[in-house]
Motif scaffolding. Structure first.
Motif, PDB file in Angstrom:
ATOM      1  N   CYS A 260      42.324  30.173  32.993  1.00  0.00           N
ATOM      2  CA  CYS A 260      42.483  31.434  32.281  1.00  0.00           C
ATOM      3  C   CYS A 260      42.627  31.228  30.785  1.00  0.00           C
ATOM      4  O   CYS A 260      43.524  31.763  30.144  1.00  0.00           O
ATOM      5  CB  CYS A 260      43.617  32.275  32.845  1.00  0.00           C
ATOM      6  SG  CYS A 260      45.050  31.393  33.470  1.00  0.00           S
ATOM      7  N   VAL A 265      38.957  34.723  30.637  1.00  0.00           N
ATOM      8  CA  VAL A 265      39.563  35.997  31.038  1.00  0.00           C
ATOM      9  C   VAL A 265      38.767  37.167  30.461  1.00  0.00           C
ATOM     10  O   VAL A 265      38.488  38.151  31.165  1.00  0.00           O
ATOM     11  CB  VAL A 265      41.034  36.070  30.586  1.00  0.00           C
ATOM     12  CG1 VAL A 265      41.621  37.446  30.871  1.00  0.00           C
ATOM     13  CG2 VAL A 265      41.858  34.987  31.279  1.00  0.00           C
ATOM     14  N   THR A 269      36.716  39.780  32.964  1.00  0.00           N
ATOM     15  CA  THR A 269      37.093  41.195  32.987  1.00  0.00           C
ATOM     16  C   THR A 269      35.967  42.080  32.471  1.00  0.00           C
ATOM     17  O   THR A 269      35.746  43.176  32.981  1.00  0.00           O
ATOM     18  CB  THR A 269      38.366  41.438  32.155  1.00  0.00           C
ATOM     19  OG1 THR A 269      38.183  40.957  30.823  1.00  0.00           O
ATOM     20  CG2 THR A 269      39.568  40.753  32.786  1.00  0.00           C
ATOM     21  N   TYR A 277      43.248  33.327  39.095  1.00  0.00           N
ATOM     22  CA  TYR A 277      43.420  32.543  37.877  1.00  0.00           C
ATOM     23  C   TYR A 277      44.435  31.430  38.111  1.00  0.00           C
ATOM     24  O   TYR A 277      45.518  31.667  38.648  1.00  0.00           O
ATOM     25  CB  TYR A 277      43.898  33.433  36.735  1.00  0.00           C
ATOM     26  CG  TYR A 277      42.889  34.449  36.274  1.00  0.00           C
ATOM     27  CD1 TYR A 277      41.746  34.067  35.568  1.00  0.00           C
ATOM     28  CD2 TYR A 277      43.070  35.809  36.531  1.00  0.00           C
ATOM     29  CE1 TYR A 277      40.823  34.996  35.133  1.00  0.00           C
ATOM     30  CE2 TYR A 277      42.143  36.753  36.096  1.00  0.00           C
ATOM     31  CZ  TYR A 277      41.023  36.335  35.395  1.00  0.00           C
ATOM     32  OH  TYR A 277      40.115  37.265  34.962  1.00  0.00           O
ATOM     33  N   GLN A 287      47.913  30.055  28.732  1.00  0.00           N
ATOM     34  CA  GLN A 287      46.901  30.504  29.685  1.00  0.00           C
ATOM     35  C   GLN A 287      47.469  31.530  30.664  1.00  0.00           C
ATOM     36  O   GLN A 287      46.808  32.532  30.962  1.00  0.00           O
ATOM     37  CB  GLN A 287      46.295  29.314  30.431  1.00  0.00           C
ATOM     38  CG  GLN A 287      45.319  28.518  29.592  1.00  0.00           C
ATOM     39  CD  GLN A 287      44.218  27.883  30.418  1.00  0.00           C
ATOM     40  OE1 GLN A 287      44.248  27.836  31.651  1.00  0.00           O
ATOM     41  NE2 GLN A 287      43.213  27.362  29.731  1.00  0.00           N
ATOM     42  N   ASN A 290      47.627  34.742  28.890  1.00  0.00           N
ATOM     43  CA  ASN A 290      46.317  35.361  28.718  1.00  0.00           C
ATOM     44  C   ASN A 290      45.941  36.230  29.911  1.00  0.00           C
ATOM     45  O   ASN A 290      45.351  37.308  29.760  1.00  0.00           O
ATOM     46  CB  ASN A 290      45.239  34.285  28.542  1.00  0.00           C
ATOM     47  CG  ASN A 290      45.339  33.547  27.226  1.00  0.00           C
ATOM     48  OD1 ASN A 290      45.954  34.027  26.281  1.00  0.00           O
ATOM     49  ND2 ASN A 290      44.742  32.369  27.162  1.00  0.00           N
ATOM     50  N   ALA A 291      46.255  35.755  31.111  1.00  0.00           N
ATOM     51  CA  ALA A 291      45.847  36.461  32.333  1.00  0.00           C
ATOM     52  C   ALA A 291      46.828  37.536  32.768  1.00  0.00           C
ATOM     53  O   ALA A 291      46.483  38.390  33.592  1.00  0.00           O
ATOM     54  CB  ALA A 291      45.669  35.452  33.469  1.00  0.00           C
ATOM     55  N   VAL A 294      45.807  41.311  32.936  1.00  0.00           N
ATOM     56  CA  VAL A 294      44.813  41.589  33.982  1.00  0.00           C
ATOM     57  C   VAL A 294      45.489  41.632  35.345  1.00  0.00           C
ATOM     58  O   VAL A 294      45.227  42.517  36.168  1.00  0.00           O
ATOM     59  CB  VAL A 294      43.707  40.508  33.982  1.00  0.00           C
ATOM     60  CG1 VAL A 294      42.613  40.870  34.975  1.00  0.00           C
ATOM     61  CG2 VAL A 294      43.135  40.321  32.600  1.00  0.00           C
ATOM     62  N   GLY A 300      43.465  40.780  39.083  1.00  0.00           N
ATOM     63  CA  GLY A 300      43.442  39.350  39.349  1.00  0.00           C
ATOM     64  C   GLY A 300      44.705  38.880  40.033  1.00  0.00           C
ATOM     65  O   GLY A 300      45.679  39.629  40.186  1.00  0.00           O
ATOM     66  N   LEU A 302      47.377  35.435  39.999  1.00  0.00           N
ATOM     67  CA  LEU A 302      47.780  34.267  39.217  1.00  0.00           C
ATOM     68  C   LEU A 302      48.485  33.281  40.142  1.00  0.00           C
ATOM     69  O   LEU A 302      49.491  33.615  40.770  1.00  0.00           O
ATOM     70  CB  LEU A 302      48.717  34.691  38.085  1.00  0.00           C
ATOM     71  CG  LEU A 302      49.001  33.673  36.978  1.00  0.00           C
ATOM     72  CD1 LEU A 302      47.729  33.327  36.221  1.00  0.00           C
ATOM     73  CD2 LEU A 302      50.059  34.213  36.024  1.00  0.00           C
TER      74      LEU A 302
END
Length: 364
Positions: A260, A265, A269, A277, A287, A290-291, A294, A300, A302
């Motif tokens: 990610c 990302v 998206t 991710y 990272q 970052n995700a 979402v 998503g 994680l």
């Protein structure tokens, strides 16, 4: 009115690609604008930038030593030399604005422009790097890909991406894309990638999950990296060291398993794909950050690197890939959490700053 825009995004593809996507948007908005890229002999600058049709002006690289060394003692002199080279470029092209994307090219660009040419900073990650922290102190505008970077007066615009990604017709290209990679025409496809060098955790997990995926009728397109290892030969499994046509890979896929980084990302998206991710376990944790937007939006999942096994891949992704309604809902949530127009939003922001600068110089 001829506008002169200087972009500083050299070094890695993660800095260069958003800079070039932004440059393309500037040209669409102002076809007569002159866009000049700053870069160095290091990295991918001399390969990627001229190939996209932009003039490249080279400046001396200013790598920041990680530990005390003789290089640290040479740093002030190197910075002064690079700043002087930047100022030469700004005078030569009569720059109206400098737009930086972080990294070691941006730091001398910001310092060279200070007090002479207005600066716009774009930060791609949830945690800002050193160059952008410096540039943001005196920038005319600060744009970010995600909120909460800690930079002053941030404006969230998203991550500038290529039009081939943001304008992708996945449904229309599906048949062509699957034929291109030799994937089955029907049934779900999982796209797996971990960057140009691959990712050992992802490669191992996919290899362990392949029998279960094949039994469920899930095909896998796997970019294992130039130095990575592919999984065992399995029906519906297509391993590649590197995927040149990511647009077709996205069109062929129904879901993604990947890292990610912000570019990943943003692209996933923008095309509306649900994803599992797996953030890098090293670094400053950016990272996962970052995700997070979402994932919070339902686009998503994680999963920590240490928990990414073949069993976890099957547990998370088989129910998703077997449920078309859930795939569609997560894909829509992913798209809603992205910023497919980030290139145009950043271009408008920078052009507003540039036009303000030209007001004091007169129309050229």
């Amino acid at each position: 009115m001829t506008l002169s825009v200087v972009v500083a995004g050299g070094g890695s593809a993660g800095h260069i690609e958003p800079a070039l996507a932004f440059a393309d948007a500037v040209r669409r908005a102002h076809p007569d604008a002159v866009v000049t890229a700053l870069g160095t002999e290091r990295g991918l600058d001399t390969t990627l930038i001229p190939a996209r049709g932009y003039p490249l002006r080279l400046i001396p690289p200013v790598p920041l030593p990680r530990k005390p060394s003789k290089d640290l003692l040479r740093l002030p002199g190197r910075v002064r030399t690079a700043i002087g080279a930047v100022r030469d470029v700004l005078r030569d092209v009569d720059a109206d604005v400098v737009v930086g994307f972080g990294g070691y090219v941006s730091l001398p660009a910001y310092l060279g422009a200070r007090g002479r040419v207005p600066v716009v900073v774009h930060e791609a990650n949830a945690r800002a790097g050193l160059a952008n922290k410096v540039g943001a102190r005196f920038a005319a505008a600060v744009a970010t890909a995600v909120p909460g970077t800690g930079l002053p007066h941030e404006q969230v615009v998203g991550m500038p991406l290529r039009r081939s990604i943001t304008g992708l017709d996945r449904a229309g290209l599906r048949a062509e894309a699957r034929a291109h990679f030799g994937l089955p025409a029907d049934g779900p496809v999982l796209l797996v990638f971990g960057g140009s060098q691959g990712a050992r955790t992802l490669n191992s997990a996919v290899a362990a999950a392949l029998p279960g995926l094949a039994e469920a009728g899930v095909a896998v397109l796997h970019a294992h990296g130039k130095t990575g290892t592919a999984g065992p030969e399995t029906a519906g499994y297509v391993p590649l060291p590197y995927i040149e046509r990511m647009d077709l890979a996205y069109a062929a896929a129904d879901a993604v398993l990947g890292r990610c980084g912000m570019t990943t990302v943003a692209e996933v998206t923008a095309v509306g794909l649900p994803a599992m991710y797996v953030p890098l376990p090293h670094g400053n944790g950016e990272q996962a950050l970052n995700a997070r937007p979402v994932v919070a939006n339902g686009g998503g999942i994680l999963v920590p690197d240490a928990e990414t096994t073949g069993e976890r891949v099957l547990a998370e992704l088989l129910p998703l890939l077997g449920d078309p309604a859930r795939l569609a809902a997560m894909g829509a949530a992913a798209r809603a959490s992205g910023h497919a127009d980030a290139d145009e939003r950043l271009a408008r922001l920078a052009l507003d700053v540039a036009l303000g600068a030209t007001a004091g110089k007169g129309v050229r």
